[in-house]
Design a protein around this motif. Sequence first.
Motif, PDB file in Angstrom:
ATOM      1  N   GLY A   1     -25.791   0.619   3.950  1.00 19.68           N
ATOM      2  CA  GLY A   1     -26.671  -0.514   3.629  1.00 19.68           C
ATOM      3  C   GLY A   1     -26.543  -1.086   2.230  1.00 19.68           C
ATOM      4  N   THR A   2     -25.683  -0.499   1.371  1.00 23.18           N
ATOM      5  CA  THR A   2     -25.553  -1.030   0.014  1.00 23.18           C
ATOM      6  C   THR A   2     -24.758  -2.334   0.016  1.00 23.18           C
ATOM      7  OG1 THR A   2     -25.663   1.164  -1.004  1.00 23.18           O
ATOM      8  CG2 THR A   2     -24.573  -0.541  -2.285  1.00 23.18           C
ATOM      9  N   THR A   3     -25.314  -3.336  -0.605  1.00 20.53           N
ATOM     10  CA  THR A   3     -24.623  -4.615  -0.791  1.00 20.53           C
ATOM     11  C   THR A   3     -23.710  -4.465  -2.010  1.00 20.53           C
ATOM     12  OG1 THR A   3     -26.593  -5.714   0.039  1.00 20.53           O
ATOM     13  CG2 THR A   3     -25.009  -7.092  -1.164  1.00 20.53           C
ATOM     14  N   ILE A   4     -22.498  -4.993  -1.917  1.00 25.85           N
ATOM     15  CA  ILE A   4     -21.544  -4.785  -3.018  1.00 25.85           C
ATOM     16  C   ILE A   4     -21.009  -6.118  -3.542  1.00 25.85           C
ATOM     17  CG2 ILE A   4     -19.310  -3.769  -3.650  1.00 25.85           C
ATOM     18  CD1 ILE A   4     -19.873  -1.536  -1.602  1.00 25.85           C
ATOM     19  N   PHE A   5     -21.106  -6.280  -4.862  1.00 22.87           N
ATOM     20  CA  PHE A   5     -20.505  -7.426  -5.551  1.00 22.87           C
ATOM     21  C   PHE A   5     -19.318  -6.862  -6.312  1.00 22.87           C
ATOM     22  CE2 PHE A   5     -19.779 -10.132  -9.172  1.00 22.87           C
ATOM     23  CZ  PHE A   5     -20.053 -11.425  -8.740  1.00 22.87           C
ATOM     24  N   LEU A   6     -18.134  -7.319  -5.951  1.00 22.81           N
ATOM     25  CA  LEU A   6     -16.910  -6.715  -6.476  1.00 22.81           C
ATOM     26  C   LEU A   6     -16.082  -7.770  -7.187  1.00 22.81           C
ATOM     27  CD1 LEU A   6     -14.737  -4.243  -5.677  1.00 22.81           C
ATOM     28  CD2 LEU A   6     -13.978  -5.958  -4.076  1.00 22.81           C
ATOM     29  N   THR A   7     -15.632  -7.486  -8.404  1.00 22.75           N
ATOM     30  CA  THR A   7     -14.669  -8.414  -9.004  1.00 22.75           C
ATOM     31  C   THR A   7     -13.300  -7.751  -8.952  1.00 22.75           C
ATOM     32  OG1 THR A   7     -14.614  -7.625 -11.288  1.00 22.75           O
ATOM     33  CG2 THR A   7     -16.424  -9.110 -10.704  1.00 22.75           C
ATOM     34  N   THR A   8     -12.302  -8.556  -8.737  1.00 21.09           N
ATOM     35  CA  THR A   8     -10.946  -8.005  -8.732  1.00 21.09           C
ATOM     36  C   THR A   8      -9.936  -9.133  -8.914  1.00 21.09           C
ATOM     37  OG1 THR A   8      -9.356  -6.649  -7.484  1.00 21.09           O
ATOM     38  CG2 THR A   8     -10.723  -8.117  -6.191  1.00 21.09           C
TER      39      THR A   8
END
Length: 282
Positions: free
Chosen positions: A182-189
């Motif tokens: 259930g964790t929402t993830i904001f990822l930069t790459t």
Amino acid sequence: MENIIEVKDITKVYGNQTAVEGVSFHIKKGEIFGFLGPSGSGKTTMIKMLTGQLKPTSGTANVFGEDLANLKKPSAKKRFGVLTDNSGLYGRLSIHENLKLYCNLYDVPESTIEEVLAAVNLQNEKKKKVSALSKGMTQRVTLARTLLHAPDLLFLDEPTSALDPVNTRHIYDGLRALNAKGTTIFLTTHDMEEADLLCDRVAFLNKGHIQLLDAPDRLKKQHSDQTITVELLTEEKVVLPAGAEGAERLHEWMKTGQIATIHSNEPSLGDIFVQVTGRVLA
Ligand code: ADP
């Protein structure tokens, strides 16, 4: 679906340098959202604004329905985790001792330490002092620390930039497991393959602007040249249009059993980024 993050027309100017300009997007609960762009395109600046470390010059945003100015409240802070370059680990303590400190801080049972160490493949290294670790290992410990309190929202700034392919896989598995819980993830790459593997939607960032935002599969379909490549048993490769003419020839080869493989000619996210922005990722 509920939005965890809503960003409206945000701009950040440092002195006379505009880092982020007129950016708007939202992130739904449970999404893995990729913020993609080459170095200097404004990714870290966005994370700093969305975690309350930096004030936008203009525009508004809220996280968990809270205005950015309220994110420093302990109740809001407990709900998100941030992984950046700045590790916040104690070099003189072991991996295990570091994680124990954070267990106390987050009020998490110590038994969680083993779980998070397994997620980043560090079960056998837990007695090592953090000061003796490589950059990649330190990055994994930092991620383990972030996973300890299973935050509702996780910000990851280039999480695999210092990792080898094997440990990168471990991190991907760990992130997918966390997301499934259930964790929402904001990822930069800047790694487009990583974004394609992990993200439900991606935003292409170029010089502080969002140039394109959609699901990776949709982007690939939209930018496809609508052809397929057929490899025949003779090892000859033929590019066919996807329409009726292609179908007829394909049918003929199939009937006579001449086909070895068929591939759709979709571009990669990296190809699309270069096409749309005219810039190469570095
Ligand atoms: P990224 O994370 O995509 O590499 P950043 O958000 O770090 O990009 O930087 C975006 C732009 O803002 C760059 O041109 C960078 O030089 C500039 N910048 C970042 N932080 C500062 C700062 N503290 N002072 C001045 N300029 C900055």
